[in-house]
Design an enzyme around this catalytic site. Sequence first.
Site, short mmCIF file in Angstrom:
data_model
loop_
_atom_site.label_atom_id
_atom_site.label_comp_id
_atom_site.label_asym_id
_atom_site.label_seq_id
_atom_site.Cartn_x
_atom_site.Cartn_y
_atom_site.Cartn_z
N CYS A 401 0.84 -1.20 0.00
CA CYS A 401 0.00 0.00 0.00
C CYS A 401 0.88 1.25 0.00
CB CYS A 401 -0.97 -0.02 1.18
SG CYS A 401 -2.34 1.16 1.03
N HIS A 542 -3.61 -5.15 0.18
CA HIS A 542 -3.10 -5.68 1.45
C HIS A 542 -3.19 -7.20 1.44
CE1 HIS A 542 -2.76 -1.90 3.83
NE2 HIS A 542 -3.67 -1.47 2.95
N GLU A 544 -1.84 -9.37 3.24
CA GLU A 544 -1.79 -10.00 4.55
C GLU A 544 -3.17 -10.40 5.07
OE1 GLU A 544 -1.61 -5.46 5.30
OE2 GLU A 544 -0.76 -6.92 3.90
#
Length: 604
Positions: A401, A542, A544
């Site tokens: 990001c 993102h 994750e």
Amino acid sequence: MILMYILVTGGVISGIGKGIIASSVGTILKSCGLRVTAIKIDPYINIDAGTFSPYEHGEVFVLDDGGEVDLDLGNYERFLDIRLTKDNNLTTGKIYQSVINKERRGDYLGKTVQVVPHITDAIQEWVMKQAKVSVDDDGAEPQVCVIELGGTVGDIESMPFIEAFRQFQFKVKRENFCNIHVSLIPMPNTTGEQKTKPTQNSVRELRGLGLSPDLIMCRCATALETAVKEKISMFCHVEPTQVVCVHDVSSVYKVPLILENQGVVNYFCQRLNLPVDMRHRKMHTKWKEMADRADRFLEHVSIALVGKYTKLSDSYTSVIKALQHSALAINHKLEVKYIDSADLEPATLKDEPVKYHEAWQKLCSSNGVLVPGGFGVRGTEGKILAINWARRQGKPFLGVCLGMQLAVCEFARNVLGWEDASSTEFYPKSKHPVVIDMPEHNPGQMGGTMRLGKRRTIFKTDDSVMKKLYGGFEYIEERHRHRFEVNPELKHHFEAKGLKFVGQDEEGERMEIIELEANCPLYKSPVFFVSGHTYFVGVQYHPEFTSRPIKPSPPYFGLLLAAVGKLQSYLAKGCHLSPRDTYSDCSDSSSPETDILELNFPSL
């Protein structure tokens, strides 16, 4: 089958681990063949977690539908491998907003709107409706709903929820409702004894509010002594078997095993009459092997996490978990070196030289560099310095990001020669705005105005490292949370110098993935060419948020592979690890072919 509800409450202190325990309870039930969903209740008045500072409440977790929610929903998704929605996170603000909207529409027919029954009824209706929403790919309705009530019993803001569940247990019938109370067992250094009085008081208060705990889960530093367990049983009016010890362990993935070893599954089977299959529990075997392996790693890998919220590890919970999942996949013990990006800046050298040199020593001694997302100008110059160092040294790098946006800024300044290149978020008057705000961004209102949720990214080239890591798919779907983007009008300047935008959105207007060409002449270190682990990657999304313990996120997985020098061999083998690099072959439940190597997501 009638839907079963398990309510998890907490006492004594907040942050006691209710989220991990709720996730673990769901995990062991799912391993028994049950379909499990989860709901998190936060008693704050905010509509969602979107406007929180990470220091205030930890990271903001983003769901497929764009919901900005509490970080515990991330635990639920990772442990249970499910996909939740924004309505799985219930806040006081959401409840009051829905009741007030009904009142304005005249739904209450002129009645006086009160906490009881209107607010409490709204809570119960929300829970019953959301508990039936499928969270698995097969679309089947859940059989068990685990509900975590945030905060601590006795907090004034939690009272409407406690009262709602006091009524709720009779509405759904007691045989379909179970309460787990999580409490702290402190052990003062002066006496060295485990103290039960805080738990006694907490249970007494909970009973006074109309809820009786079926299981008391005791959080403690060491295993609960038998005498202490019996004392809790006697004073809290439960059987000794209903007192469960949840002591500190080296990995959160051991918590489900701790609960199972103390008979929690058997208790649920009797208390809720659950149709449990204890014979073929592949998920349980796989989970046990994964938890055991984490303690046997001999090799280490270190990643420098360069951010601005490094004083609170919860600020980067999903990032750390994604790194851990990838390290687990390659049999390495992870060491995360937290670096406050502001400490890398020249101003720190002038004011606090020791802190400055310590920060750079951490960075230089790491095997890889990660710059995660964030907001605000503070520390951005330090992040750019770290990115510059990683690029010039050939150090494996991943920018997420804001980390990707700053990588573009760094490249523009030091390769393209645009010295004032920056983001309009920080320097609106820059002559080279390489990162700009998106057209739909509404600066007049902060909550829910970002590009949020699952979006599709199209790969533009077949020789992309990221495309290979994702399994060769033509597109991927990942979760986003940002207001600014790389200026698409300047794309050709970067690609002419070797910074490729290998992934873009469906319209080709938003830059999603950057990669630095392996043969880019900017790499000065001859050692880099020998090691052969080219990895300089940035992603606007993102990744994750979709990482799982046995299915690591490809961008993070690539970073870890590069950090240990195995990326090139992994790619050369067709994105397959050798048997010694992944799960052991001691059981047929953990196959590298099905667990680690298939990095595509369920939605693809």
